[in-house]
Scaffold this motif. Structure first.
Motif, short mmCIF file in Angstrom:
data_model
loop_
_atom_site.label_atom_id
_atom_site.label_comp_id
_atom_site.label_asym_id
_atom_site.label_seq_id
_atom_site.Cartn_x
_atom_site.Cartn_y
_atom_site.Cartn_z
N MET A 1 -3.36 3.73 -2.07
CA MET A 1 -3.18 3.21 -3.41
C MET A 1 -2.53 1.83 -3.24
SD MET A 1 -1.38 4.99 -6.72
CE MET A 1 0.23 5.15 -5.94
N ILE A 2 -3.21 0.80 -3.69
CA ILE A 2 -2.79 -0.57 -3.45
C ILE A 2 -2.20 -1.14 -4.74
CG2 ILE A 2 -3.52 -2.84 -2.68
CD1 ILE A 2 -6.07 -1.33 -1.56
N THR B 1 0.84 -1.19 0.00
CA THR B 1 0.00 0.00 0.00
C THR B 1 0.88 1.24 0.00
OG1 THR B 1 -0.14 0.00 2.41
CG2 THR B 1 -1.88 -1.15 1.22
N MET B 2 0.39 2.28 -0.65
CA MET B 2 1.04 3.58 -0.71
C MET B 2 0.00 4.65 -0.49
SD MET B 2 3.31 2.73 -4.12
CE MET B 2 1.92 1.82 -4.84
N GLN B 3 0.46 5.88 -0.31
CA GLN B 3 -0.47 6.99 -0.16
C GLN B 3 -1.05 7.35 -1.52
OE1 GLN B 3 -1.29 8.40 2.79
NE2 GLN B 3 -2.76 9.79 1.83
N SER B 4 -2.37 7.43 -1.60
CA SER B 4 -3.01 7.80 -2.86
C SER B 4 -2.93 9.31 -3.06
CB SER B 4 -4.47 7.36 -2.86
OG SER B 4 -5.13 7.78 -4.04
N PHE C 1 -6.36 -12.78 -4.98
CA PHE C 1 -5.80 -11.98 -3.89
C PHE C 1 -6.52 -10.63 -3.76
CE2 PHE C 1 -2.41 -15.06 -3.94
CZ PHE C 1 -1.95 -15.06 -2.63
N ALA C 2 -6.87 -10.03 -4.89
CA ALA C 2 -7.60 -8.77 -4.81
C ALA C 2 -8.98 -8.98 -4.19
CB ALA C 2 -7.74 -8.17 -6.21
N GLY C 3 -9.60 -10.10 -4.49
CA GLY C 3 -10.95 -10.35 -4.00
C GLY C 3 -11.02 -10.59 -2.51
N ILE C 4 -9.94 -11.11 -1.92
CA ILE C 4 -9.99 -11.47 -0.51
C ILE C 4 -9.40 -10.40 0.41
CG2 ILE C 4 -7.76 -12.64 -0.28
CD1 ILE C 4 -9.26 -14.85 1.26
N MET C 5 -8.69 -9.41 -0.14
CA MET C 5 -8.14 -8.37 0.74
C MET C 5 -9.28 -7.56 1.34
SD MET C 5 -6.49 -5.53 -1.84
CE MET C 5 -7.48 -4.70 -3.10
N PHE D 1 -7.22 2.37 -6.29
CA PHE D 1 -7.33 3.63 -5.57
C PHE D 1 -8.48 3.50 -4.57
CE2 PHE D 1 -5.25 4.44 -9.54
CZ PHE D 1 -4.28 5.38 -9.25
N ALA D 2 -8.12 3.15 -3.33
CA ALA D 2 -9.12 2.90 -2.29
C ALA D 2 -8.98 3.95 -1.20
CB ALA D 2 -8.94 1.51 -1.70
N GLY D 3 -9.81 4.97 -1.25
CA GLY D 3 -9.76 6.02 -0.24
C GLY D 3 -8.42 6.72 -0.22
#
Length: 211
Positions: A177-178, A92-95, A197-201, A172-174
């Motif tokens: 940035m993933i 994860t990073m800052q969006s 993996f995207a579906g279960i995070m 881009f989640a809130g």
């Protein structure tokens, strides 16, 4: 030097060494405490706006998890557990914004496919080895867990001159940035692993109150 003086000098040096060791242990303990304190944050919620992302394995019997110094979470498929050798790494990073403009994302997906080759290579080199001849295959704007995302696919040549496929997504989640990079010797396998993996995070996002 008399024997008594020699022994006295040794005792002084030993005492100084022990004091140094004890002081270093105290400093390490303080540093560890500060690191732990810096990691403790209030959970996000209506009273504490923000975004929290948790990575999980879709099958703990199939994937082995590890972490790197640059805060990547890496999942390696156990031998014979996947149709092709596979690795998924996430971070994860800052969006830059909570609400990316759709047209800006379209432009980013198309024009930055070449520029992001270096980033994709860096994200994958520590997990699948050094890559070369990375070729973009496709790019598009999509949705991941109802959040806007950019999707890229690449073909590259890896160790032993084997073809490696990379599927990379930026979600881009809130406030976050993933980045998800799924690599495998099979394109369909890389795609499927990335989706799994995207579906279960898990993503908890609470926007700040409107002003």
């Amino acid at each position: 030097m008399p024997v008594a003086l020699a022994w006295a000098a040794r005792i002084v040096r030993a005492g100084a060494l022990m004091r140094f060791v004890r002081s270093m242990l105290r400093l390490n303990a303080v540093a560890a405490g500060l690191m732990l304190a810096s990691c403790v944050t209030a959970p996000v919620g209506p009273d504490n706006p923000g975004t929290r992302v948790r990575f999980k394995s879709p099958d703990v019997q199939k994937w082995v998890m590890s972490q790197t110094f640059d805060r990547r979470t890496i999942y390696r498929c156990r031998p014979l557990a996947c149709a092709e050798g596979s690795v998924v790494n996430m971070r994860t990073m800052q969006s830059p914004t909570r609400s990316p403009d759709p047209q800006a994302l379209e432009k980013f997906a198309q024009e930055d496919a070449e520029r992001t080759i270096a980033q994709t290579q860096q994200a994958s080199s520590g997990t699948v080895g050094v890559l070369h001849d990375i070729t973009p295959l496709t790019s598009r704007v999509t949705k991941v867990k109802d959040y806007p995302a950019v999707h890229w696919e690449y073909r590259a040549i890896g160790p032993n001159e084997k073809t490696v496929y990379l599927v990379r997504e930026l979600v881009f989640a809130g406030n976050s940035m993933i980045e998800i990079v799924s690599s495998s010797f099979g394109l369909e396998v890389a795609r499927r692993n990335g989706v799994d993996f995207a579906g279960i995070m898990e993503i908890d996002d609470f926007a700040p109150p409107a002003r």
